[in-house]
Design an enzyme around this catalytic site. Structure first.
Site, PDB file in Angstrom:
ATOM      1  CE  LYS A 196       0.675  68.888   6.829  1.00  0.00           C
ATOM      2  NZ  LYS A 196       1.631  69.722   6.798  1.00  0.00           N
TER       3      LYS A 196
ATOM      4  N   GLY B  62       4.124  56.531  15.543  1.00  0.00           N
ATOM      5  CA  GLY B  62       3.621  56.711  16.600  1.00  0.00           C
ATOM      6  C   GLY B  62       2.022  56.999  16.463  1.00  0.00           C
TER       7      GLY B  62
ATOM      8  N   GLY C 238      11.645  57.432  14.264  1.00  0.00           N
ATOM      9  CA  GLY C 238      12.197  58.135  13.686  1.00  0.00           C
ATOM     10  C   GLY C 238      12.792  57.356  12.836  1.00  0.00           C
TER      11      GLY C 238
HETATM   12  P1  ADP Z   1       2.405  57.666  11.930  1.00  0.00           P
HETATM   13  O1  ADP Z   1       2.551  58.541  13.435  1.00  0.00           O
HETATM   14  O2  ADP Z   1       1.821  56.790  12.426  1.00  0.00           O
HETATM   15  O3  ADP Z   1       3.317  57.335  11.376  1.00  0.00           O
HETATM   16  P2  ADP Z   1       1.129  59.897  10.837  1.00  0.00           P
HETATM   17  O4  ADP Z   1       1.654  61.151  11.887  1.00  0.00           O
HETATM   18  O5  ADP Z   1       1.814  59.972   9.364  1.00  0.00           O
HETATM   19  O6  ADP Z   1       1.027  58.753  10.934  1.00  0.00           O
HETATM   20  O7  ADP Z   1      -0.089  60.593  10.273  1.00  0.00           O
HETATM   21  C1  ADP Z   1      -1.396  60.058  11.802  1.00  0.00           C
HETATM   22  C2  ADP Z   1      -2.237  61.605  11.019  1.00  0.00           C
HETATM   23  O8  ADP Z   1      -3.026  61.785   9.845  1.00  0.00           O
HETATM   24  C3  ADP Z   1      -3.377  61.440  12.535  1.00  0.00           C
HETATM   25  O9  ADP Z   1      -3.708  62.802  13.424  1.00  0.00           O
HETATM   26  C4  ADP Z   1      -4.681  60.991  11.552  1.00  0.00           C
HETATM   27  O10 ADP Z   1      -5.952  62.087  12.470  1.00  0.00           O
HETATM   28  C5  ADP Z   1      -4.187  62.166  10.373  1.00  0.00           C
HETATM   29  N1  ADP Z   1      -5.090  61.812   8.955  1.00  0.00           N
HETATM   30  C6  ADP Z   1      -4.692  60.966   8.790  1.00  0.00           C
HETATM   31  N2  ADP Z   1      -6.526  60.115   7.487  1.00  0.00           N
HETATM   32  C7  ADP Z   1      -6.886  61.736   7.837  1.00  0.00           C
HETATM   33  C8  ADP Z   1      -7.162  62.850   6.741  1.00  0.00           C
HETATM   34  N3  ADP Z   1      -8.005  62.570   5.827  1.00  0.00           N
HETATM   35  N4  ADP Z   1      -7.839  64.560   6.606  1.00  0.00           N
HETATM   36  C9  ADP Z   1      -7.284  64.536   7.798  1.00  0.00           C
HETATM   37  N5  ADP Z   1      -6.354  64.277   8.820  1.00  0.00           N
HETATM   38  C10 ADP Z   1      -5.785  63.005   8.555  1.00  0.00           C
END
Ligand code: ADP
Ligand code: MG
Length: 395
Positions: A195, A353, A376
């Site tokens: 998001k 993560g 974080g």
């Molecule tokens: P990080 O933990 O590295 O900061 P995030 O928590 O922001 O990363 O995002 C990771 C999640 O985003 C993953 O679970 C992944 O499945 C999801 N994601 C990535 N692209 C999409 C998409 N097009 N639609 C839905 N979910 C997505």
């Protein structure tokens, strides 16, 4: 950025060093299920022990909210830590701690009980800072992942004892400085994940700092929608399209090139290898389809953009990488970044993560210049925020 490291610490004979580490490891049925954080303590703890200091490890575990309990006790981590360090580690309770510390031999390593058994730890309470400080002569902060919190053991102690960065903290700060502080240009940032709303501040900061901003993952959908693309059933924050437009405007003004995918991988259901899987131009997404990954043509173009860059920071996967084949864009771009890093043409720093999990999945984590396991704290650093635990070391 200037801070003291263990190289500046001087003679440690007869000294007791309080070392803030991150021992907040995941556990399953009483067993440490991922010892990454324990391994990160080895350099600092063994070096201090070798130099003859009494080494007291300060750390929190879980969220006990000032209430001592078995559940959140750090006693259970003395043995796993000892295993990872390859030397004995004792445990010291908050009762009788002074006498126990006095009885330690030079070079001994002990884990103190959970700092959060004091309610004042998270309030940075002067009384708790004094309580901790009374046990040692020197403070070493080795826990970057806790540095975004101004707590007694992460920030307060640096004001009352001579303060130094531990080896893990030092490595993290140097890597981050190289990536966004004084990077070699051009700099690219990859921001992906689910998001926009969770990473608004990251995006706002990065457009002022980097030359190329590569937006992927679910958050790309919101930007595509802002540009008038119909994203069908995709994860999309329609209420944030104005904000997305603003970010694109700011990028334009700052001379930052924003890369949005022009082809995407879509399907009608979110499942592994679904029957309705197809690749299409972003303008051809049907009403009942979801965008789940960046398409192969866009990935190739992004790889070419990376080849012109000297520095890369990466947070967030390009697609729903946990489900095949929606890991393809993340894996391909990660492999390109890893290859460029190996060639010596790119400094690559990644964190988050799910990002670390995705890079492990791609099998390239070891080839990146630096992987931050701080969640974080890494994001706050990407937002351009000052981390109190780091600022206190920089005085
Ligand atoms: P990080 O933990 O590295 O900061 P995030 O928590 O922001 O990363 O995002 C990771 C999640 O985003 C993953 O679970 C992944 O499945 C999801 N994601 C990535 N692209 C999409 C998409 N097009 N639609 C839905 N979910 C997505
Ligand atoms: Mg995540």
């Amino acid at each position: 950025m200037s801070f003291k490291t263990l190289d500046d610490i001087g003679d440690l004979t007869g000294k007791t060093v309080l070392v803030r580490e991150d021992l907040n490891v995941p556990m399953q049925d009483g067993v440490v299920s991922d010892d990454t954080r324990l391994r990160a303590t080895v350099a600092t703890l063994n070096e201090l022990s070798d130099k003859g200091a009494k080494v007291l490890v300060l750390a929190h575990f879980g969220r006990p909210k000032g209430q001592p309990s078995e559940e959140f006790s750090l006693k259970k981590l003395a043995e796993p830590l000892s295993h990872v360090l390859g030397r004995p580690v004792s445990y010291i309770d908050w009762e009788g701690d002074k006498a126990a510390v006095a009885a330690l031999a030079p070079g001994a390593i002990a884990v103190l009980e959970n700092t959060r058994f004091f309610g004042g730890e998270e309030k940075n309470d002067p009384a708790v800072i004094e309580r901790f400080a009374s046990l040692g002569d020197i403070y070493v902060n080795d826990a970057f992942s806790a540095a975004h919190r101004a707590h007694a053991s992460t920030e307060g102690l640096a004001h009352v004892l001579p303060a130094y960065a531990g080896r893990a903290m030092e490595a993290e700060l140097k890597a981050l400085q190289k990536a966004l502080g004084e990077p070699e240009r051009p700099v690219a940032a990859v921001v992906g994940g689910a998001k926009v709303s969770t990473k608004l501040d990251v995006l706002k900061h990065l457009v002022t700092k980097v030359d190329h901003l590569i937006i992927g993952g679910g958050m790309a959908n919101t930007f595509l929608a802002a540009r008038g693309v119909n994203v069908g059933k995709s994860l999309c924050e329609h209420d944030l399209t104005n904000t997305a437009e603003q970010i694109l405007d700011n990028a334009d003004k700052a001379g930052c090139t924003v890369h949005l995918p022009y082809d995407v991988v879509v399907s009608k259901e979110f499942a592994a290898n679904p029957a309705s899987l197809r690749t299409c131009n972003v303008h051809e997404v049907a009403e009942d389809e979801m965008i789940l990954d960046v398409g192969p043509a866009a990935v190739e173009a992004l790889g070419d953009a990376l080849k012109t860059c000297r520095t890369l920071v990466w947070n967030g996967p390009m697609g729903a990488f946990e489900t095949e084949p929606f890991d393809a864009a993340t894996v391909a771009l990660a492999k390109t970044a890893a290859a460029l890093t190996k060639e010596g043409s790119l400094v690559s720093v990644a964190g988050g993560g799910d990002t670390v999990a995705a890079l492990n999945h791609a099998g390239v984590a070891a080839d990146f210049s630096y992987i931050s396991t701080a969640g974080g704290a890494f994001l706050e650093w990407m937002e351009g925020k000052e981390l109190p635990g780091v600022a206190a070391l920089e005085r």
